[in-house]
Motif scaffolding. Sequence first.
Motif, PDB file in Angstrom:
ATOM      1  N   LEU A  11       0.851  -1.024   0.034  1.00 24.36           N
ATOM      2  CA  LEU A  11       0.139  -0.046   0.045  1.00 24.36           C
ATOM      3  C   LEU A  11       0.929   1.190   0.118  1.00 24.36           C
ATOM      4  O   LEU A  11       0.414   2.516   0.478  1.00 24.36           O
ATOM      5  CB  LEU A  11      -0.896  -0.096   1.296  1.00 24.36           C
ATOM      6  N   VAL A  66      -7.674   0.271  -0.588  1.00 24.21           N
ATOM      7  CA  VAL A  66      -8.495   0.194   0.574  1.00 24.21           C
ATOM      8  C   VAL A  66      -9.445   1.598   0.482  1.00 24.21           C
ATOM      9  O   VAL A  66      -9.289   2.284  -0.206  1.00 24.21           O
ATOM     10  CB  VAL A  66      -7.520   0.489   1.747  1.00 24.21           C
ATOM     11  N   SER A  67     -10.556   1.307   1.215  1.00 23.24           N
ATOM     12  CA  SER A  67     -11.398   2.454   1.454  1.00 23.24           C
ATOM     13  C   SER A  67     -10.791   3.198   2.595  1.00 23.24           C
ATOM     14  O   SER A  67     -10.374   2.882   3.523  1.00 23.24           O
ATOM     15  CB  SER A  67     -12.560   1.972   1.812  1.00 23.24           C
ATOM     16  N   ALA A  68     -10.779   4.639   2.128  1.00 18.55           N
ATOM     17  CA  ALA A  68      -9.739   5.324   3.301  1.00 18.55           C
ATOM     18  C   ALA A  68     -10.651   6.599   3.840  1.00 18.55           C
ATOM     19  O   ALA A  68      -9.953   7.676   3.911  1.00 18.55           O
ATOM     20  CB  ALA A  68      -8.527   6.152   2.548  1.00 18.55           C
ATOM     21  N   GLU A  69     -11.953   6.312   3.889  1.00 18.39           N
ATOM     22  CA  GLU A  69     -12.723   7.327   4.766  1.00 18.39           C
ATOM     23  C   GLU A  69     -13.373   6.252   5.799  1.00 18.39           C
ATOM     24  O   GLU A  69     -14.225   5.398   5.482  1.00 18.39           O
ATOM     25  CB  GLU A  69     -13.692   7.900   3.947  1.00 18.39           C
ATOM     26  N   PHE A  70     -13.381   6.758   7.108  1.00 16.16           N
ATOM     27  CA  PHE A  70     -13.721   5.954   8.195  1.00 16.16           C
ATOM     28  C   PHE A  70     -15.304   5.769   7.978  1.00 16.16           C
ATOM     29  O   PHE A  70     -15.898   6.532   7.684  1.00 16.16           O
ATOM     30  CB  PHE A  70     -13.543   6.988   9.443  1.00 16.16           C
ATOM     31  N   SER A  71     -15.569   4.559   8.124  1.00 10.87           N
ATOM     32  CA  SER A  71     -17.097   4.317   7.951  1.00 10.87           C
ATOM     33  C   SER A  71     -17.672   3.103   8.940  1.00 10.87           C
ATOM     34  O   SER A  71     -18.439   2.222   8.835  1.00 10.87           O
ATOM     35  CB  SER A  71     -17.167   3.381   6.531  1.00 10.87           C
ATOM     36  N   GLY A  72     -16.873   3.310  10.265  1.00 12.70           N
ATOM     37  CA  GLY A  72     -17.481   2.567  11.315  1.00 12.70           C
ATOM     38  C   GLY A  72     -16.902   1.252  11.743  1.00 12.70           C
ATOM     39  O   GLY A  72     -15.704   0.995  11.217  1.00 12.70           O
ATOM     40  N   THR A  73     -17.486   0.190  11.943  1.00 10.40           N
ATOM     41  CA  THR A  73     -16.903  -0.922  12.738  1.00 10.40           C
ATOM     42  C   THR A  73     -16.066  -1.877  11.654  1.00 10.40           C
ATOM     43  O   THR A  73     -15.300  -2.542  11.928  1.00 10.40           O
ATOM     44  CB  THR A  73     -17.797  -1.903  13.331  1.00 10.40           C
ATOM     45  N   TYR A  86     -14.473  -0.919   9.014  1.00 10.07           N
ATOM     46  CA  TYR A  86     -13.488   0.001   8.369  1.00 10.07           C
ATOM     47  C   TYR A  86     -12.095  -0.836   8.173  1.00 10.07           C
ATOM     48  O   TYR A  86     -11.617  -0.631   7.058  1.00 10.07           O
ATOM     49  CB  TYR A  86     -13.459   1.394   9.160  1.00 10.07           C
ATOM     50  N   ASP A  87     -11.677  -1.478   9.060  1.00  7.82           N
ATOM     51  CA  ASP A  87     -10.420  -2.105   9.107  1.00  7.82           C
ATOM     52  C   ASP A  87     -10.210  -3.001   7.869  1.00  7.82           C
ATOM     53  O   ASP A  87      -9.026  -3.141   7.016  1.00  7.82           O
ATOM     54  CB  ASP A  87     -10.165  -2.970  10.292  1.00  7.82           C
ATOM     55  N   SER A  88     -11.388  -3.755   7.722  1.00  5.50           N
ATOM     56  CA  SER A  88     -11.080  -4.757   6.450  1.00  5.50           C
ATOM     57  C   SER A  88     -11.682  -4.344   5.146  1.00  5.50           C
ATOM     58  O   SER A  88     -11.967  -5.229   4.413  1.00  5.50           O
ATOM     59  CB  SER A  88     -11.459  -6.211   6.934  1.00  5.50           C
ATOM     60  N   PHE A  89     -11.952  -3.157   5.054  1.00  6.47           N
ATOM     61  CA  PHE A  89     -12.610  -2.662   3.946  1.00  6.47           C
ATOM     62  C   PHE A  89     -11.513  -2.416   2.696  1.00  6.47           C
ATOM     63  O   PHE A  89     -10.996  -1.330   2.311  1.00  6.47           O
ATOM     64  CB  PHE A  89     -13.140  -1.363   4.182  1.00  6.47           C
ATOM     65  N   THR A  90     -11.113  -3.660   2.028  1.00  7.00           N
ATOM     66  CA  THR A  90     -10.059  -3.490   1.301  1.00  7.00           C
ATOM     67  C   THR A  90     -10.670  -4.051  -0.136  1.00  7.00           C
ATOM     68  O   THR A  90     -11.613  -4.540  -0.141  1.00  7.00           O
ATOM     69  CB  THR A  90      -8.862  -4.294   1.482  1.00  7.00           C
TER      70      THR A  90
END
Lengths: 827, 106, 205
Positions: free
Chosen positions: C2, C172-179, C181-185
Amino acid sequence: MNALGRHRKLTAIWASEPGFKGWFSTVNHTDLGRMFLATAFFFFFIGGLLAMLIRAQLATPHSAFAGPDIYNQIFTMHGTIMMFLFAIPTFEGLAVYLLPKMLGTRDLAFPRLTAYGFWCYAFGGSMMLVSMVFGIAPDGGWFMYPPLSGAIHSPGINTDFWLIGITFVEISAIAAAVEITVSILKYRAPGMSLDKMPIFAWYALITALMILTGFPPLILGSILLEVERAFGFPFFQAELGGDSLLWQHLFWLFGHPEVYIIFLPAAGVISTVLPVMCRTPLLGYGWIVAAALALAFLSFGLWVHHMFTTGIPHMGLAFFSAASTLVAVPTGMQIFAWIGTMWKGRPELHLPMLHLLGFFFTFVIGGLTGVMVAVVPFDWQAHDTAFITAHLHYVLFGGFVFPIFAGIYYWMPHFTGRKRFFYLGEFAFALVFIGFHVTFLAMHWVGLLGQRRRISTYAPEDGWTAINLISSVGSFVLAIGIAMILIDVFLHALTASRGRRNPWRAGTLEWAMITPAPAYNFASLPHVTDRNPLTIEPDLAVQLAKGEGYLGTPRNTWRETLTVEVASGKPDMHVIYPANTRLPILMSAVTGIFFLSLLLKFYWTVPVAVVGVAILAWKWVWSIGRQDDMDTVPVGQDIHLPNFAMTDRPPGWWGSVFLLTANATLFGSLLFGFAFLWTVAPGWPPPDWFPPSVSALALGIIGAGLGPIAMRYATQKNRNGGTPLASLALTLAGAVLVAVACAAMMVHTPAPTRHAYAATLFVLGSYGLFHAALGILMVCFLIARVRCGFTSSARRAEFPIVRLWIDYLSVVSVLILVVAHLPGLMG
Amino acid sequence: MRDIIRILIAPLVWLATFSAIYGLHGLLCGHGINGTAFGLPIERVLLGAAFLFAILLQTALLFALYHPSLAASSEFSRFVSRATGWVGLVATLWSLSPVVLTTYCV
Amino acid sequence: MLSTVDPAGPAAQTIATLWWVMLAGASLIFALVMVLLVLAFRRKNAGDDAGRVRAWIVGLGLVFPMTVLAALLAYGLIVGERLLPREGPDIVKVGAEGRLSAWTFTYEDAPSFSTDGTLHIPAGRPVDVAVTTADVIHSFWVPRLAGKLDAIPGRTNILRIEADEAGTYTGVSAEFSGTGYDSFTFYVIAHDAANWDAFLNGDFE
């Protein structure tokens, strides 16, 4: 009367109630400044603990220390506490404690307001803590972006705690800002013209004006988002004519100036402490004032640089990129002016100076990375990564915490009247400095390696493990260092030996008194002829204690001071302050019931609390003033001044001007939001438009015109010795007409839950109605005062205040009614 | 109070024109209008005219702050108000320079 | 994986160069300030305040930063202009819709299907990604290819990406989106020309 007798007499007049009971009734700025600072550092401690939890979580990959739901609460609360419950209140506390002393007067402009602000802060902050204890703390990030923070994606009470709790706390920021502005402009020692003000006062004045114009957009945003969550008004829902970007604009319209609101007071501390440490006056006073002003203004033109990745066209971004680079110029100018001051003088490495060196090293790095992220393409990569986390900590820790520590150690002998004997402070500084850079320097790099902010865990393959571990180790060193500073401060307050007055040989007036400071500050007020009065007159403290200045003879049980003309510093008014009272704590408790009812959705107690606040406010204002005319008061040096009740520009008028400035900013933000949604938001036009009515519009405009005209007649009538009651009744009628027009507008607005257009109109109507109600209350108050003999042709001070509010009501109500009716009438 | 206004006016006007031109750009992009004037796209001409107006306004303010009958009476207020006057002009030129430098609406 | 400083496409390359240039400049300025700070502690000769104001405030405080910043601003604006998604031949258009917590990708050249979690693009050709969201705000970010762009409810934002060579790149998704968010790839697979044609014909594993 000798110095000791004067001290005893003044102490009897000015002292708070003895013991802890005194905390609840004190209105003294020295007490409240200490209470603000102690509370702020308590929250700093809590926020620091949360930071430790964050670093514990991120120390190793696949951490199972806290799950994402808890972790999200932790980092949200860390940011929220540090910004709202530590940084801003620390400024408020320092300013509240220091300003009257530096300006050579006895208290701030509105002592009861200081207390009210403190209690709102304490209660609002406690609300946030309670949410954390129960594990229902806000978890949407301190920026609270909808739709994530909306009712659909955050159904719990967590977000409401943030929106309502922070708004409650913001009351204290607005109160303190009004207070500080009026105090600096009016409450100074005679002779202190603008160019002789201590530099800290300039910084505090600029910061206070920034709070007045920077916080209202956030307050508005919080109100709108809470209304959306509670009642379904879709301000931020794209499918119903709202726009989530509106929140981002409102939030950062506050959020960027906020950074400078935090930095500027710290810069004020540096500009005060650094010259003393270098035994020379500050280089380029006028330049620094201009640079701080430039910084303040430019900071309001930067907000979109937090939104570089939201898809705004390149020219729009370029405006803000350009403005963001430009803001580095006044910042750099101040830094070079300070280094130039060091070159001019002989820097001595006392403990405050160490922290100032820590500031230079840290803040310059933070500033340079700040310029980097002002460059749009680089921000596209760095945005929302650990690079930004590192950058903002360099700016805020470097630009606020180090200078504040310098200030704490510098003024510690003033707070306590004692001197340090340990070297604990030096050792603690080393730990803080090393710990900070170990924590955050490498964090820039891990951000460039792709580590996002706000993730609760990562995998070993990501390649971030080593840097995160180093960061976490560094953060614990930092924490130990800060704990040692807190211990040092405690030990100092409890054990250290009695120090001498003015240990740093400083030139500003706060050292011209015994320490710890007496409740009345100065037994007599000095006449200022220089920016560093103590440098040219080292015996000033003794002269003042002997009563050789102004107001040296205690009169009755009056807490007396005087005010000056803004620019020249010529005395112009005699002021009697209110004494100790529990009214502020009571009023903030009732205000708290209002917010708590909203939070718990006990809507039937909301009107009860509103009426309670109105009654208390009535009582509050009623207690000022007199029922007989008073001659001009001799204040010493053959000067006689009119009492403030017998002037056209009393303190309350000044306070109203600046409160209305903040209020107008809020209203302006609301109009901006309406225009923004109308022109930019997807999901327009709305399904139904407001049905315009010429008669309703005309009714409102007639009322809006009648009020100010009748109020002017009333003022004139009173001035000429006649009775103003008939004109006041007409003013009242005008305000009632405005109220009716606004209420009618709300009734005829289409269903506000169906589209943001109707929702915004409804809010605009309520804003008008609220101010009309306020106007009605004020005119009724004035009528009651006239009838009870509180006014005369000489005692006229209350008329201009009410006139100001009636004028404001007219302007906003006309705008509101025109915005609602005119588009429909035009076609 | 007059001195305070003299000190604040130029940067305040900068802030107003800066926000207004940013808004104008957004408006032009959101509700595209077609056409040309003076051989340039109408958007560029409108933005350029607004930019020019902002510069002229700041120049006029600066002129006023230097004019003997309008300048502040104390030396200090004169210095600070002229400094912030220059801030207003330079900030206008600098922060709005993208009007003539960058692509609009992309 | 990344890393923004290990670029694999022209946009990321341009920004990485920008970073290294800025790092060098910033280091020099930082060193200058620290040297001036240290020199403040040596014994020095008397001077007059007017001269100091000229040197420190006008020279170092005004002229110096404005010169440096004007150059940097110009550089930044030029780079920004270069990275804009302008019209041109040979541009591939795809769509990326974020929803908690996965991305769905659509292809203008193959409207009949979509892919979840993996975006396929041709290597060596500019690709315009139309970024949208079905729920909260997300951000589309493939650090080795280009900067990030947010997915805002009700809007479509266009991001230009390009991979120099065939291969797999992590996003990755780079805008905080709740619980979640960590694995939002997600992944971006860049194909050579032959494989890209095969992909568009629905012929992929």
